[in-house]
Write a protein that holds these residues in place. Structure first.
Motif, short mmCIF file in Angstrom:
data_model
loop_
_atom_site.label_atom_id
_atom_site.label_comp_id
_atom_site.label_asym_id
_atom_site.label_seq_id
_atom_site.Cartn_x
_atom_site.Cartn_y
_atom_site.Cartn_z
N LEU A 29 0.82 -1.21 0.00
CA LEU A 29 0.00 0.00 0.00
C LEU A 29 0.86 1.26 0.00
O LEU A 29 0.50 2.28 -0.62
CB LEU A 29 -0.92 0.01 1.22
CG LEU A 29 -1.99 -1.08 1.28
CD1 LEU A 29 -2.76 -1.01 2.59
CD2 LEU A 29 -2.95 -0.97 0.10
N ALA A 30 1.98 1.22 0.67
CA ALA A 30 2.88 2.37 0.70
C ALA A 30 3.56 2.60 -0.64
O ALA A 30 3.76 3.75 -1.06
CB ALA A 30 3.93 2.19 1.80
N HIS A 31 3.92 1.53 -1.34
CA HIS A 31 4.71 1.64 -2.56
C HIS A 31 3.89 1.83 -3.83
O HIS A 31 4.31 2.55 -4.74
CB HIS A 31 5.60 0.41 -2.72
CG HIS A 31 6.76 0.39 -1.80
ND1 HIS A 31 7.65 -0.67 -1.71
CD2 HIS A 31 7.21 1.30 -0.88
CE1 HIS A 31 8.57 -0.41 -0.81
NE2 HIS A 31 8.32 0.77 -0.28
N ALA A 50 -8.06 6.54 -0.23
CA ALA A 50 -6.79 5.82 -0.37
C ALA A 50 -5.63 6.67 0.12
O ALA A 50 -4.74 6.18 0.82
CB ALA A 50 -6.58 5.40 -1.82
N LYS A 51 -5.62 7.95 -0.23
CA LYS A 51 -4.54 8.83 0.22
C LYS A 51 -4.56 9.00 1.73
O LYS A 51 -3.49 9.06 2.37
CB LYS A 51 -4.66 10.19 -0.48
CG LYS A 51 -4.24 10.16 -1.94
CD LYS A 51 -4.21 11.53 -2.56
CE LYS A 51 -5.57 12.04 -2.92
NZ LYS A 51 -5.52 13.31 -3.69
N PHE A 52 -5.75 9.06 2.31
CA PHE A 52 -5.87 9.18 3.76
C PHE A 52 -5.31 7.94 4.45
O PHE A 52 -4.52 8.04 5.40
CB PHE A 52 -7.33 9.40 4.14
CG PHE A 52 -7.56 9.58 5.61
CD1 PHE A 52 -7.37 10.82 6.20
CD2 PHE A 52 -7.97 8.52 6.40
CE1 PHE A 52 -7.58 11.00 7.57
CE2 PHE A 52 -8.18 8.68 7.76
CZ PHE A 52 -7.99 9.92 8.35
N VAL A 53 -5.70 6.77 3.98
CA VAL A 53 -5.23 5.51 4.56
C VAL A 53 -3.72 5.36 4.39
O VAL A 53 -3.01 4.93 5.30
CB VAL A 53 -5.97 4.32 3.94
CG1 VAL A 53 -5.33 3.00 4.37
CG2 VAL A 53 -7.44 4.34 4.34
N LYS A 54 -3.24 5.73 3.22
CA LYS A 54 -1.81 5.63 2.94
C LYS A 54 -1.00 6.45 3.94
O LYS A 54 -0.02 5.98 4.51
CB LYS A 54 -1.51 6.09 1.52
CG LYS A 54 -0.04 6.01 1.10
CD LYS A 54 0.12 6.45 -0.35
CE LYS A 54 1.55 6.21 -0.84
NZ LYS A 54 2.56 7.01 -0.13
N SER A 55 -1.42 7.69 4.15
CA SER A 55 -0.68 8.56 5.07
C SER A 55 -0.84 8.13 6.52
O SER A 55 0.13 8.14 7.29
CB SER A 55 -1.17 10.00 4.90
OG SER A 55 -0.48 10.87 5.78
N LEU A 56 -2.05 7.71 6.89
CA LEU A 56 -2.31 7.38 8.29
C LEU A 56 -1.68 6.05 8.70
O LEU A 56 -1.13 5.93 9.80
CB LEU A 56 -3.82 7.33 8.55
CG LEU A 56 -4.25 7.17 10.01
CD1 LEU A 56 -3.88 8.41 10.81
CD2 LEU A 56 -5.76 6.91 10.09
N LEU A 57 -1.74 5.05 7.82
CA LEU A 57 -1.34 3.70 8.21
C LEU A 57 -0.05 3.19 7.59
O LEU A 57 0.64 2.38 8.20
CB LEU A 57 -2.47 2.71 7.88
CG LEU A 57 -3.81 2.93 8.59
CD1 LEU A 57 -4.81 1.86 8.15
CD2 LEU A 57 -3.64 2.94 10.09
N ALA A 58 0.25 3.61 6.37
CA ALA A 58 1.34 2.97 5.64
C ALA A 58 2.63 3.78 5.61
O ALA A 58 3.70 3.27 5.94
CB ALA A 58 0.88 2.65 4.21
N PRO A 242 -2.96 14.69 11.57
CA PRO A 242 -2.83 15.97 10.86
C PRO A 242 -2.21 15.81 9.46
O PRO A 242 -2.66 16.44 8.50
CB PRO A 242 -1.91 16.79 11.78
CG PRO A 242 -2.15 16.22 13.14
CD PRO A 242 -2.33 14.75 12.92
N ALA A 243 -1.18 14.94 9.34
CA ALA A 243 -0.56 14.73 8.03
C ALA A 243 -1.52 14.03 7.08
O ALA A 243 -1.53 14.31 5.87
CB ALA A 243 0.73 13.93 8.18
N ALA A 244 -2.32 13.11 7.60
CA ALA A 244 -3.29 12.41 6.76
C ALA A 244 -4.35 13.37 6.24
O ALA A 244 -4.75 13.31 5.07
CB ALA A 244 -3.93 11.27 7.55
#
Length: 375
Positions: A29-31, A50-58, A242-244
């Protein structure tokens, strides 16, 4: 003294392998979004999610979990060799052989496949810091804490740069495979050396956890695992939120200091979040039965190096100009679907290998190269 053979698959602990299997999903998911040109191509709502999940979790959390588990594996390896009668000289030689071949495999991954590699970084870090595998706990804690400062600042700098524009490899992809083979070579040594600082804090904490067999015997450490999971994952969600929200355009930082504060909070809590996720998997392992899903996921974790490289192969096949060249045809959400699909296929392939009694090509290669007779 000679080094004994590696651990058989039947003797492995469940929790670390389950964690490695789950970790490969986070890495995918990160890559995956890094290989497309426009993250916003396709359904806006799905891309935002997807962008939210990527930043928050991956982002910078999948790697932290990977690093922690790498250190845990080193601690397991050293413990097994000591129990079997290996002396420190033999163990150090084994670790450095392993480090050398990780560097070689990581270099090959970067040149032949994709220039997003952590394997060589692990190898170089281990090559330099192999003596720390048997260092006193106080040395490990202090070294981890001190190196966490520059590691977080380096990651935060990368995050601040990425706040302005999502990082994507698409614009750097070469039109031919020949050009691709040489493109990453000039920058690889410097990038690998600089990236080692990001590995040290989590790796050393992983070694400490392995000494106490926290994931090998999770039922003996249930209260500790529960505290780590709740506090670290909870803190990670708060620190990374905040970053997400920034990643999906919900707000915009008003100054450089705020941008740096958000980035530092995101990346610092990424370290703790990765460890918290590993602890959560340890809790799951206590109650998990050896059912088909658990067995298949642990089989994937036992072959994590093979399937990390498998992901790189898929990225090349799907996105590069000299293959299918899909980099301009999908957005962030579509790449998430591909990442999940790759992970599910990996589970099926790993289970097939388990049933067939085959470790996986990368694992077989590493064992043959590492476990030769010490002179």
């Amino acid at each position: 003294m000679t080094i004994t053979a590696p651990t058989s698959l039947t003797a492995r602990s469940l929790a670390p392998d389950l964690a490695r299997g789950f970790m490969l999903l986070l890495i995918a998911l990160a890559h995956a979004p890094a290989f497309v040109s426009d993250w916003d191509l396709g359904p806006a709502a799905l891309n935002t999610a997807a962008k939210f999940v990527k930043s928050l979790l991956a982002d910078n959390q999948a790697r932290s979990m990977f690093v922690f588990l790498f250190g845990y594996g080193l601690g397991q390896l050293a413990h097994r060799q000591q129990v079997r009668g290996g002396d420190w000289t033999s163990i150090r030689k084994l670790l450095r052989r392993r480090a050398f071949w990780l560097i070689v495999i990581g270099f090959a991954n970067t040149v032949l496949l994709v220039p997003i590699d952590i394997i060589a970084v692990y190898g170089l870090t281990l090559l330099v810091l192999a003596p720390l595998v048997r260092a006193r706990e106080s040395v490990l804690w202090w070294t981890s804490g001190l190196t966490l400062i520059p590691a977080t600042l380096l990651l935060a700098w990368q995050s601040v740069v990425a706040q302005a524009k999502p990082v994507t490899m698409a614009e750097y992809m070469e039109p031919t495979f020949g050009a691709h083979l040489v493109a990453s070579i000039p920058t690889w040594p410097v990038e690998t050396a600089i990236s080692t600082i990001m590995v040290v804090p989590g790796m050393l904490v992983g070694i400490l956890a392995a000494r106490r067999r926290i994931l090998d015997e999770p039922e003996r450490h249930t209260p500790l695992l529960r505290r780590i999971a709740v506090i670290f994952i909870g803190g990670s969600v708060i620190g990374r939120l905040p970053a997400a929200l920034l990643a999906v355009g919900a707000w915009t930082p008003s100054s450089a200091p705020i941008s740096w504060t958000v980035a530092i909070a995101h990346d610092l809590t990424g370290y703790t979040g990765g460890i918290g996720m590993a602890a959560a998997v340890g809790l799951v392992a206590i109650r998990a039965r050896r059912g088909r899903l658990t067995t298949a996921l642990s089989a994937l974790g036992q072959r994590s190096l093979t399937f990390y490289l498998f992901q790189s192969v898929v990225w090349v096949v799907l996105f590069y100009p000299f293959t299918l060249n899909l980099r301009d045809d999908m957005g962030c959400a579509a790449t998430f679907a591909i990442a999940i699909g790759i992970w599910l296929v990996s589970i099926l392939l790993a289970e097939w290998m388990r049933v067939a009694g085959y470790r996986g090509p990368a694992e077989v290669l590493m064992r043959r190269l590492s476990y030769r007779t010490a002179e």
